[in-house]
Design a protein around this motif. Structure first.
Motif, mmCIF file in Angstrom:
data_model
loop_
_atom_site.group_PDB
_atom_site.id
_atom_site.type_symbol
_atom_site.label_atom_id
_atom_site.label_comp_id
_atom_site.label_asym_id
_atom_site.label_seq_id
_atom_site.Cartn_x
_atom_site.Cartn_y
_atom_site.Cartn_z
ATOM 1 N N GLY A 43 -6.100 36.316 32.800
ATOM 2 C CA GLY A 43 -4.707 35.962 33.043
ATOM 3 C C GLY A 43 -4.462 34.656 33.748
ATOM 4 N N GLY A 44 -5.516 33.942 34.109
ATOM 5 C CA GLY A 44 -5.299 32.651 34.734
ATOM 6 C C GLY A 44 -4.735 31.650 33.748
ATOM 7 N N GLY A 45 -4.316 30.508 34.270
ATOM 8 C CA GLY A 45 -3.781 29.471 33.412
ATOM 9 C C GLY A 45 -3.056 28.405 34.186
ATOM 10 N N LEU A 46 -2.324 27.593 33.447
ATOM 11 C CA LEU A 46 -1.548 26.491 34.023
ATOM 12 C C LEU A 46 -0.071 26.876 34.018
ATOM 13 C CD1 LEU A 46 -1.239 23.524 34.986
ATOM 14 C CD2 LEU A 46 -1.143 22.878 32.560
ATOM 15 N N VAL A 47 0.578 26.707 35.153
ATOM 16 C CA VAL A 47 1.987 27.064 35.266
ATOM 17 C C VAL A 47 2.678 26.040 36.161
ATOM 18 C CG1 VAL A 47 1.590 28.606 37.223
ATOM 19 C CG2 VAL A 47 3.581 28.976 35.749
#
Length: 119
Positions: free
Chosen positions: A8-12
């Motif tokens: 669920g990680g990522g760029l936001v």
């Protein structure tokens, strides 16, 4: 022992939200108290939140309290971290961990998932 894997990680963008998941396999998930930790570049790994084996007693570091919510679903062998109102300083690799039922030390760790919050 239990094996853990984060998703669920990522760029936001700042102000946005992400939900991390930690999926467990191996020994009975419900016997472990669980926690989330994070490590930013050049910094030591730090505690973020924890939850008891039953899903009670959530506890948060002051830097995330009111923005993050920890939860678990023992039927799905999964723990969650809902992260709202994200800030650039929340950027880090996030790890889930399980506490040894005997020593209550966090002996079991996932490989981590990157969370990057842009300003």
């Amino acid at each position: 022992q239990v094996q853990l894997r984060e998703f669920g990680g990522g760029l936001v963008q700042a102000g946005g939200s992400l939900r991390l998941s930690c999926v467990a396999s191996g020994r009975t998930f419900s016997m472990y108290s669980m926690g989330w930790f994070r490590q930013a570049p050049g910094r030591e790994r730090e505690f973020v939140a924890s939850i008891s084996w039953s899903g009670g007693s959530p506890y948060y570091d002051g830097s995330v309290k009111g923005r993050y919510t920890i939860s678990r679903d023992n039927a799905k062998n999964t723990m969650y971290l809902q992260m709202n109102s994200l800030k650039p300083e929340d950027t880090a690799v996030y790890y889930c961990a399980a506490a040894n039922p005997t020593t209550l030390q966090y002996d079991y760790w996932g490989q981590g998932t990157q969370v990057t919050v842009s300003s």
